[in-house]
Design an enzyme around this catalytic site. Structure first.
Site, PDB file in Angstrom:
ATOM      1  N   HIS A   7     -10.329   1.808   1.635  1.00  0.00           N
ATOM      2  CA  HIS A   7      -9.781   3.404   2.021  1.00  0.00           C
ATOM      3  C   HIS A   7     -11.123   3.720   1.903  1.00  0.00           C
ATOM      4  O   HIS A   7     -10.652   4.718   3.357  1.00  0.00           O
ATOM      5  CB  HIS A   7      -8.533   3.877   1.149  1.00  0.00           C
ATOM      6  N   CYS A  35       0.892  -1.273   0.416  1.00  0.00           N
ATOM      7  CA  CYS A  35      -0.052  -0.178  -0.040  1.00  0.00           C
ATOM      8  C   CYS A  35       0.608   1.740  -0.331  1.00  0.00           C
ATOM      9  O   CYS A  35       2.185   1.363   1.066  1.00  0.00           O
ATOM     10  CB  CYS A  35      -1.188  -0.012   1.685  1.00  0.00           C
ATOM     11  N   HIS A  47      -9.424  -3.476  -2.561  1.00  0.00           N
ATOM     12  CA  HIS A  47      -8.521  -2.503  -1.403  1.00  0.00           C
ATOM     13  C   HIS A  47      -8.566  -0.902  -1.490  1.00  0.00           C
ATOM     14  O   HIS A  47      -8.446  -0.284  -0.383  1.00  0.00           O
ATOM     15  CB  HIS A  47      -6.908  -2.801  -1.716  1.00  0.00           C
ATOM     16  N   GLU A  48      -8.491  -0.534  -2.201  1.00  0.00           N
ATOM     17  CA  GLU A  48      -9.231   0.772  -2.384  1.00  0.00           C
ATOM     18  C   GLU A  48     -10.724   1.459  -2.053  1.00  0.00           C
ATOM     19  O   GLU A  48     -10.750   1.919  -1.390  1.00  0.00           O
ATOM     20  CB  GLU A  48      -8.942   1.304  -3.956  1.00  0.00           C
TER      21      GLU A  48
END
Length: 189
Positions: free
Chosen positions: A146, A100, A142-143
């Site tokens: 966030h 990351c 993953h994003e």
């Protein structure tokens, strides 16, 4: 638009879920339109060597992220995702090392669903829906984490995380020494 910079992992903006994106938010930060923001995000992602980047990683309060635009990923598929959602995920899970940009040199083995069905608005404001598989699915997930205020370190045990931080620290020391050595050699006759 000004250059975007990554913010540290302990910054509250990285750790907080983001409200839905609205067009008028751009004007408040002197950004012309979604396309300008998307271009700046891709530029920043490339500058730091990433394959995905969420707006809160650079301190922006936008529910959006970019991913892809690499030849080795789905033939260069490039996605700018505003107000993204994951509609569903497949049952098959795959464990893989993830990194990351917010956590330089930290790599962790993370298990995620191999496939996901997603919906988002693109840089033109058009609603898109599609199925992602493999790396693009992983990066999207993953994003997406966030923008929910979650990061990949939350998937690892304390012991694995401590080991990953120690390895990252060692890698940063090596990189710093290499850069210093390269600088010294530039000035030799």
């Amino acid at each position: 638009m000004k250059d975007l910079q990554l913010i540290p992992p302990n910054d509250p903006r990285v750790l907080t879920a983001i409200a839905p994106f609205q067009e008028d938010m751009l004007k408040e930060l002197d950004i012309k339109d979604r396309a300008e923001l998307s271009d700046a995000m891709f530029t920043t992602m490339f500058k730091y060597g990433g394959i995905g980047l969420s707006a809160n990683q650079v301190g922006l309060p936008f529910n959006m992220f970019v991913l892809g635009d690499h030849v080795g990923l789905e033939n260069g598929l490039k996605m700018a995702c505003f107000n993204p959602i994951i509609i569903s995920t497949g049952v098959e899970e795959v464990a893989m090392k993830e990194g990351c940009l917010t956590f330089p040199f930290v790599f962790l083995m993370i298990t995620r669903p191999r496939k996901c069905v997603v919906k988002y608005e693109d840089e033109n404001g058009d609603l898109k829906e599609g199925s992602l598989d493999g790396m693009m699915s992983r990066i999207f997930q993953h994003e997406y984490d966030h923008i929910l205020g979650k990061n990949f370190t939350e998937y690892a045990s304390k012991m694995k995380l401590d080991r990953a931080y120690k390895r990252a620290e060692n890698q940063m020391v090596k990189a710093t020494k290499m850069r210093a050595a390269e600088k010294d050699h530039r000035f030799l006759p």
